[in-house]
Design an enzyme around this catalytic site. Structure first.
Site, PDB file in Angstrom:
ATOM      1  N   SER A 166       0.707  -1.105   0.138  1.00  0.00           N
ATOM      2  CA  SER A 166       0.064  -0.130   0.114  1.00  0.00           C
ATOM      3  C   SER A 166       0.828   1.369  -0.001  1.00  0.00           C
ATOM      4  O   SER A 166       0.636   2.398   0.426  1.00  0.00           O
ATOM      5  CB  SER A 166      -0.922   0.037   1.287  1.00  0.00           C
ATOM      6  OG  SER A 166      -0.236  -0.010   2.509  1.00  0.00           O
ATOM      7  N   ASN A 189      -3.039  -2.351  12.860  1.00  0.00           N
ATOM      8  CA  ASN A 189      -4.490  -2.349  12.833  1.00  0.00           C
ATOM      9  C   ASN A 189      -5.059  -0.833  13.339  1.00  0.00           C
ATOM     10  O   ASN A 189      -5.554  -0.194  12.797  1.00  0.00           O
ATOM     11  CB  ASN A 189      -5.406  -3.451  13.466  1.00  0.00           C
ATOM     12  CG  ASN A 189      -4.969  -4.796  12.570  1.00  0.00           C
ATOM     13  OD1 ASN A 189      -4.437  -4.709  11.728  1.00  0.00           O
ATOM     14  ND2 ASN A 189      -5.520  -5.940  13.003  1.00  0.00           N
ATOM     15  N   THR A 237     -38.915  26.814 -12.763  1.00  0.00           N
ATOM     16  CA  THR A 237     -39.477  25.373 -12.144  1.00  0.00           C
ATOM     17  C   THR A 237     -39.540  24.764 -13.440  1.00  0.00           C
ATOM     18  O   THR A 237     -39.936  25.009 -14.371  1.00  0.00           O
ATOM     19  CB  THR A 237     -40.858  25.141 -11.382  1.00  0.00           C
ATOM     20  OG1 THR A 237     -41.782  25.816 -11.993  1.00  0.00           O
ATOM     21  CG2 THR A 237     -40.484  26.157  -9.945  1.00  0.00           C
ATOM     22  N   HIS A 238     -39.229  23.507 -13.565  1.00  0.00           N
ATOM     23  CA  HIS A 238     -39.167  22.613 -14.741  1.00  0.00           C
ATOM     24  C   HIS A 238     -38.478  23.252 -15.783  1.00  0.00           C
ATOM     25  O   HIS A 238     -38.675  23.072 -17.038  1.00  0.00           O
ATOM     26  CB  HIS A 238     -40.693  22.046 -15.122  1.00  0.00           C
ATOM     27  CG  HIS A 238     -41.523  21.678 -14.015  1.00  0.00           C
ATOM     28  ND1 HIS A 238     -41.488  20.395 -13.668  1.00  0.00           N
ATOM     29  CD2 HIS A 238     -42.360  22.525 -13.095  1.00  0.00           C
ATOM     30  CE1 HIS A 238     -42.219  20.289 -12.680  1.00  0.00           C
ATOM     31  NE2 HIS A 238     -42.881  21.281 -12.370  1.00  0.00           N
ATOM     32  N   SER A 268     -11.794  27.249 -28.989  1.00  0.00           N
ATOM     33  CA  SER A 268     -11.888  26.126 -29.492  1.00  0.00           C
ATOM     34  C   SER A 268     -10.642  26.199 -30.576  1.00  0.00           C
ATOM     35  O   SER A 268     -10.014  26.875 -31.042  1.00  0.00           O
ATOM     36  CB  SER A 268     -13.303  26.111 -30.427  1.00  0.00           C
ATOM     37  OG  SER A 268     -13.336  25.508 -31.764  1.00  0.00           O
ATOM     38  N   LYS A 316     -15.580  30.901 -30.311  1.00  0.00           N
ATOM     39  CA  LYS A 316     -16.039  30.072 -29.158  1.00  0.00           C
ATOM     40  C   LYS A 316     -15.224  30.614 -27.918  1.00  0.00           C
ATOM     41  O   LYS A 316     -14.150  30.780 -28.001  1.00  0.00           O
ATOM     42  CB  LYS A 316     -15.830  28.562 -29.168  1.00  0.00           C
ATOM     43  CG  LYS A 316     -16.427  27.825 -30.583  1.00  0.00           C
ATOM     44  CD  LYS A 316     -17.954  27.841 -30.053  1.00  0.00           C
ATOM     45  CE  LYS A 316     -18.073  26.808 -28.739  1.00  0.00           C
ATOM     46  NZ  LYS A 316     -17.815  25.524 -29.328  1.00  0.00           N
ATOM     47  N   ASN A 364     -15.531  28.463 -24.440  1.00  0.00           N
ATOM     48  CA  ASN A 364     -16.113  27.298 -23.631  1.00  0.00           C
ATOM     49  C   ASN A 364     -16.222  27.297 -22.143  1.00  0.00           C
ATOM     50  O   ASN A 364     -14.948  27.604 -21.756  1.00  0.00           O
ATOM     51  CB  ASN A 364     -15.358  26.239 -24.053  1.00  0.00           C
ATOM     52  CG  ASN A 364     -15.721  26.107 -25.979  1.00  0.00           C
ATOM     53  OD1 ASN A 364     -16.606  26.457 -26.225  1.00  0.00           O
ATOM     54  ND2 ASN A 364     -14.738  25.389 -26.326  1.00  0.00           N
ATOM     55  N   GLU A 386     -17.947  22.683 -16.984  1.00  0.00           N
ATOM     56  CA  GLU A 386     -18.054  21.241 -17.559  1.00  0.00           C
ATOM     57  C   GLU A 386     -17.419  20.272 -16.736  1.00  0.00           C
ATOM     58  O   GLU A 386     -17.747  19.257 -16.668  1.00  0.00           O
ATOM     59  CB  GLU A 386     -17.932  21.199 -18.921  1.00  0.00           C
ATOM     60  CG  GLU A 386     -18.939  22.124 -19.815  1.00  0.00           C
ATOM     61  CD  GLU A 386     -18.431  22.092 -21.286  1.00  0.00           C
ATOM     62  OE1 GLU A 386     -19.303  22.653 -21.900  1.00  0.00           O
ATOM     63  OE2 GLU A 386     -17.276  21.887 -21.531  1.00  0.00           O
ATOM     64  N   TYR A 425     -11.151  -6.500  12.138  1.00  0.00           N
ATOM     65  CA  TYR A 425      -9.993  -6.310  10.900  1.00  0.00           C
ATOM     66  C   TYR A 425     -10.141  -7.165   9.884  1.00  0.00           C
ATOM     67  O   TYR A 425      -9.885  -8.297   9.876  1.00  0.00           O
ATOM     68  CB  TYR A 425      -8.706  -5.518  11.130  1.00  0.00           C
ATOM     69  CG  TYR A 425      -8.022  -4.988  10.100  1.00  0.00           C
ATOM     70  CD1 TYR A 425      -8.002  -3.776   9.772  1.00  0.00           C
ATOM     71  CD2 TYR A 425      -7.165  -5.869   9.550  1.00  0.00           C
ATOM     72  CE1 TYR A 425      -7.551  -3.390   8.659  1.00  0.00           C
ATOM     73  CE2 TYR A 425      -6.389  -5.517   8.476  1.00  0.00           C
ATOM     74  CZ  TYR A 425      -6.595  -4.145   8.137  1.00  0.00           C
ATOM     75  OH  TYR A 425      -5.807  -3.475   6.904  1.00  0.00           O
ATOM     76  N   GLN A 480      -7.731  -2.082   3.572  1.00  0.00           N
ATOM     77  CA  GLN A 480      -6.470  -1.423   3.149  1.00  0.00           C
ATOM     78  C   GLN A 480      -6.873  -0.340   1.923  1.00  0.00           C
ATOM     79  O   GLN A 480      -6.305   0.377   1.491  1.00  0.00           O
ATOM     80  CB  GLN A 480      -5.503  -2.369   2.375  1.00  0.00           C
ATOM     81  CG  GLN A 480      -4.343  -1.787   1.797  1.00  0.00           C
ATOM     82  CD  GLN A 480      -3.038  -2.729   1.594  1.00  0.00           C
ATOM     83  OE1 GLN A 480      -2.859  -3.423   2.379  1.00  0.00           O
ATOM     84  NE2 GLN A 480      -2.894  -2.762   0.258  1.00  0.00           N
ATOM     85  N   LYS A 517      -8.273   3.753   1.244  1.00  0.00           N
ATOM     86  CA  LYS A 517      -7.774   5.088   1.438  1.00  0.00           C
ATOM     87  C   LYS A 517      -7.802   5.724  -0.131  1.00  0.00           C
ATOM     88  O   LYS A 517      -8.019   7.143  -0.102  1.00  0.00           O
ATOM     89  CB  LYS A 517      -6.331   5.204   1.774  1.00  0.00           C
ATOM     90  CG  LYS A 517      -6.341   4.445   3.246  1.00  0.00           C
ATOM     91  CD  LYS A 517      -4.643   4.264   3.857  1.00  0.00           C
ATOM     92  CE  LYS A 517      -4.747   3.281   5.018  1.00  0.00           C
ATOM     93  NZ  LYS A 517      -5.519   2.089   4.903  1.00  0.00           N
TER      94      LYS A 517
END
Length: 481
Positions: free
Chosen positions: A25, A112, A157-158, A279, A285, A287, A292, A319, A324, A327
């Site tokens: 690890s 541990n 809304t929507h 672009s 452009k 962007n 994004e 354990y 392991q 992380k």
């Protein structure tokens, strides 16, 4: 000394290189190096005080660990890849420096409880850093809100025009979402801020250790309560993965709005040149790539939560080596989230608000239709009946290419004889905004109060983060001096 030599008493055959490579690890453990040394310093000071190891040996270990800490700070500490983790690397380096006395460091503990302690210390710092970055973004949103209390825009809304609101109200909606995110991280901090060190492998230890001392030395509130739970618990990791996941969802939602708002179809904002890209073939452009990418990176952050949930779902106490794998996903998740928070704060704080475009969008449709219905209610018309009257008025406007504001009183009277000249003042969009003065509403008085609350929450968290950071830093200073 090799890894094989360390465990040679039990095994006859040498560990295969592929086994070492598969179980190592070190690529992740390097992030825990400093915390491992701090935990060891607290542990050996406790062993000395409790007279579990000789005082002279303890002093030599302490000086050796301080040297290792300096080597790590200077980039001079060399990782031995034949050893599978950071804990063994530190112990072997210590033994190389001071001789067999270094082997006494591991008295009364196990890898541990050691790794659980290291990871909690790492995540404490990452949690506080994340809260600071969330509040940095909130501060950017608050600044926009302060400057745009009278900027009227469509509320949606929507994704349809619904009612007029202010940009201040809209920015504060995001600020309160993020404020809850920051508070969730601090709530999680409270639960993770307990020390497993001294739980040993799973059952505790026969040595007369002082777990309260090691906990306080490391800046924890106290020791964990059950040794089996201490070494197997990864709730604190999973909870932070959830906190990061939900925060990333809120950032993704914000990104979506900024992407739409910066388009020619909306034109509500213009992002600063230094936080956009061009672009390769279309010179016109500009962007919104940062927004994004933030939207896109929420996927991996959410994936880390799924990883943790699946990892712990079937583990028996206590354990298991599966842990392991806890992380890397959460470390990467928090790293990604913090970079997204930092960049979003820059995008928000530098964007140009086109208040004239926002206002033109508000006045181009029927966003004041609800206010016309409310007007009829003030004349004694039941709301459901008023709703139908206004619906018919809107249909008339659509058929004749008009707005509600364009209708004459005579035209209004086709739908209700109760409508008089005072209707125009009532359906003016700025007045529509100001009349929504209910608690939490979009009027200037309501948003001023919301601003005050948002700032108070921000400042309260700032104090908590500062206090906890100062406490942890003072613990490191004491351990190293």
């Amino acid at each position: 000394m090799s890894q094989q030599a360390l465990w040679s008493g039990r095994f006859e055959d040498k560990m295969d290189d592929s086994t070492l490579s598969f179980t190592s690890s070190l690529d992740v453990d390097v992030m825990l190096s400093f915390y491992d040394v701090m935990g060891s310093l607290a542990h050996v000071r406790m062993l000395k005080k409790c007279e579990i190891i000789p005082s002279d040996d303890a002093d030599r270990i302490i000086e050796g660990l301080k040297t290792i800490a300096a080597e790590m700070e200077n980039g001079e500490f060399k990782m031995d890849e034949s050893l599978e983790d950071i804990h063994t690397n530190v112990e072997f380096r210590l033994t190389d420096m001071i001789g067999p006395a270094g082997g006494k460091l591991h008295t009364g503990r196990s890898r541990n409880d050691q790794v659980a302690t290291d990871f909690r210390m790492y995540l404490r710092d990452m949690t506080l850093e994340t809260v600071k970055n969330i509040d940095l973004l909130i501060d950017s949103l608050i600044t926009i809100a302060k400057d745009n209390g009278d900027t009227v825009m469509p509320g949606f809304t929507h994704m349809q025009h619904a009612q007029p609101v202010t940009l201040a109200q809209h920015m504060l909606a995001h600020a309160f979402k993020l404020s809850r995110d920051a508070q969730r991280f601090l709530d999680a901090f409270e639960r993770l801020n307990l020390c497993p060190l001294g739980s040993a492998a799973l059952a505790g230890t026969t040595y007369p250790i002082d777990r309260e001392m090691t906990a306080r030395s490391l800046g924890f509130k106290g020791p964990t309560f059950n040794s089996m739970d201490s070494v197997s618990d990864r709730d604190f990791v999973t909870e932070l993965a959830f906190c990061a996941s939900l925060t990333s969802i809120h950032l993704s939602s914000m990104s979506e709005e900024l992407i739409l708002w910066s388009s020619q179809e909306f034109g509500f904002i213009e992002m600063a040149d230094k936080y956009t890209t061009g672009s390769s073939i279309m010179p016109q452009k500009k962007n919104p790539d940062i927004a994004e990418l933030i939207r896109g990176r929420s996927g991996a952050i959410n994936g880390s939560l799924i990883t943790m949930l699946m990892m712990i779902k079937g583990l028996p106490l206590s354990y298991n080596r599966d842990l392991q794998e806890d992380k890397k996903p959460v470390m990467e998740s928090l790293d990604s989230l913090n970079s997204c928070l930092t960049m979003m704060s820059k995008v928000i704080s530098t964007m140009k608000v086109r208040s004239d475009v926002m206002l033109s969008k508000v006045t181009s449709g029927f966003i004041n239709a609800t206010d016309l219905a409310d007007y009829l209610v003030t004349k004694g018309v039941p709301f459901r009946e008023a709703h139908g009257i206004v619906g018919a008025s809107v249909r008339y406007c659509i058929d004749n290419g008009k707005k509600l504001d364009d209708l004459s009183v005579e035209e209004f009277n086709k739908f209700s004889p109760l409508i008089t000249d005072d209707v125009y003042q009532f359906i003016d969009v700025r007045n529509c905004v100001e009349r929504r003065s209910s608690f939490g509403g979009t009027s200037s008085a309501s948003t001023d109060y919301q601003l005050m609350i948002a700032i108070q929450e921000y400042m309260a968290r700032e104090d908590i983060v500062r206090q906890e950071s100062d406490l942890i830093e003072s613990c490191w200073d004491e351990l190293l001096n």
